[in-house]
Design a protein around this motif. Sequence first.
Motif, PDB file in Angstrom:
ATOM      1  N   UNK A   7       0.820  -1.211   0.000  1.00 44.59           N
ATOM      2  CA  UNK A   7       0.000   0.000   0.000  1.00 44.59           C
ATOM      3  C   UNK A   7       0.854   1.262   0.000  1.00 44.59           C
ATOM      4  N   UNK A   8       0.349   2.280  -0.693  1.00 49.34           N
ATOM      5  CA  UNK A   8       1.037   3.559  -0.740  1.00 49.34           C
ATOM      6  C   UNK A   8      -0.013   4.657  -0.918  1.00 49.34           C
ATOM      7  N   UNK A   9       0.167   5.804  -0.247  1.00 50.71           N
ATOM      8  CA  UNK A   9      -0.790   6.902  -0.427  1.00 50.71           C
ATOM      9  C   UNK A   9      -0.709   7.491  -1.835  1.00 50.71           C
ATOM     10  N   UNK A  10      -1.868   7.772  -2.421  1.00 48.85           N
ATOM     11  CA  UNK A  10      -1.972   8.457  -3.709  1.00 48.85           C
ATOM     12  C   UNK A  10      -3.149   9.415  -3.628  1.00 48.85           C
ATOM     13  N   UNK A  11      -3.216  10.330  -4.593  1.00 50.16           N
ATOM     14  CA  UNK A  11      -4.349  11.239  -4.666  1.00 50.16           C
ATOM     15  C   UNK A  11      -5.298  10.792  -5.781  1.00 50.16           C
ATOM     16  N   UNK A  12      -6.581  10.835  -5.479  1.00 54.00           N
ATOM     17  CA  UNK A  12      -7.633  10.623  -6.472  1.00 54.00           C
ATOM     18  C   UNK A  12      -8.551  11.839  -6.386  1.00 54.00           C
ATOM     19  N   UNK A  13      -8.510  12.682  -7.423  1.00 50.98           N
ATOM     20  CA  UNK A  13      -9.274  13.927  -7.416  1.00 50.98           C
ATOM     21  C   UNK A  13      -8.967  14.763  -6.169  1.00 50.98           C
ATOM     22  N   UNK A  14      -7.684  14.809  -5.801  1.00 53.52           N
ATOM     23  CA  UNK A  14      -7.265  15.600  -4.665  1.00 53.52           C
ATOM     24  C   UNK A  14      -7.524  14.960  -3.318  1.00 53.52           C
ATOM     25  N   UNK A  15      -8.119  13.776  -3.312  1.00 52.55           N
ATOM     26  CA  UNK A  15      -8.456  13.085  -2.068  1.00 52.55           C
ATOM     27  C   UNK A  15      -7.420  12.001  -1.791  1.00 52.55           C
ATOM     28  N   UNK A  16      -6.862  12.014  -0.577  1.00 53.63           N
ATOM     29  CA  UNK A  16      -5.834  11.039  -0.231  1.00 53.63           C
ATOM     30  C   UNK A  16      -6.447   9.657  -0.063  1.00 53.63           C
ATOM     31  N   UNK A  17      -5.953   8.711  -0.833  1.00 57.24           N
ATOM     32  CA  UNK A  17      -6.410   7.325  -0.800  1.00 57.24           C
ATOM     33  C   UNK A  17      -5.187   6.427  -0.643  1.00 57.24           C
ATOM     34  N   UNK A  18      -5.409   5.129  -0.688  1.00 56.79           N
ATOM     35  CA  UNK A  18      -4.294   4.181  -0.626  1.00 56.79           C
ATOM     36  C   UNK A  18      -4.400   3.215  -1.792  1.00 56.79           C
ATOM     37  N   UNK A  19      -3.322   3.118  -2.564  1.00 55.11           N
ATOM     38  CA  UNK A  19      -3.257   2.169  -3.668  1.00 55.11           C
ATOM     39  C   UNK A  19      -2.539   0.917  -3.188  1.00 55.11           C
TER      40      UNK A  19
END
Length: 290
Positions: free
Chosen positions: A233-245
Motif C-alpha cells: 500500500x502507498x498513499x496516492x491522490x484521487x481527485x485531490x483526495x488522499x487514498x491508498x493504492x
Amino acid sequence: MDGREELAVRFEAERGRLGAVARRMLGSTAEAEDAVQEAWLRLERVDAAQLENLPGWLTTVVSRICLDVLRGRRTEAVVVEEVVDGPEAEAELVEEVGRAMLVVLDRLGPAERVAFVLHDGFAVPFEQIGPIVGRNTAAAKKLASRARQRVRGTGEESGSAGEESGSARREVVEAFLAAARGGDLDALLAVLAPDVVRRADPAALPAGRPVLLRGAGAVARETRVIGRRARFAVPVLVDGELCAAIAPGGRLRLLLRFEVADGRVAGFEVVADPARLAALELSLPGRDAL
C-alpha cells in the motif's frame, strides 16, 4: 584490446544509466535488464565507429524497446496479474523509484510515459525525444507536459465535504496502513471509529465475505487477517483526495477510499473492479519527482 572489447567497455559504462531509464519506463527490473541486453545485441549489429554519440544512440534504442514493450502491454488480450520481479528486485525498484511514482507512471500512455521519463527524469532534450515517440518536438513537449500534470496533479490533499483535510487526514490514513501492515489489532481499533463501515467490491474479498461490514471490532479483525496486502500500500491522490493504492509490482490492484472524521477512519471502500480502477485519475501526494 580489439574493437569488440572496447565497445563492450564503452557499453558497460552506460549500463547503469540505461538500466535506470528502462526501470522507470517499464516498472520492472527484469524487463529493464532484457531491454538493456537487447540494446547491446543491436549495438553489435551496427558499425559503432560511425556513431558520433554512443550514449545518445543507446538511450534512443533502449527507449524504443521500452516503448514497444509498453505498447504490447496495452494490446495483450490477457492481463498478467503476477509481479514480474521477485521480492528482492521489487524492493530495490520501489526504493529507487518509489511505489507511488510507479503506480502513477503505470497509468500513463506509452508515449506519455517515455517522454516524461526521458525529459523530467534524465534531461533528454525534446529534439531527441520526438523521433523516439514518433512525434515532432512540439508534440513531444505536449506529451511530457500532459504526463507531468497527470503524475503531479495539483499536489494538494483534501477530503470530502465535512471531513478533515490535509495533514490531519494523512496522519489517520498512514496510521491505518501502518497498523494493517503490522497486523496490530490494538492499533487498528485505535484508528477506526466505533461504527466504522467497510464497503468492498466482491473481487476484493475472499469467497463468502460480506461486501459491507460494520463495527470497529469486525473491521479490525478482517483487516488483520487480510492485511498482508497492506505491505504493497502507498498513499496516492484521487481527485485531490488522499487514498491508498495496493500495488504489487507498482501496478494498481486495489484502491482504498477513506472517510475520516474526528481523527479516525469513519469508513472506507475497497475498489477492485478493473473497470472502476481503470477510470481513476491518480496523482502523487506532494511534489515528488523522478
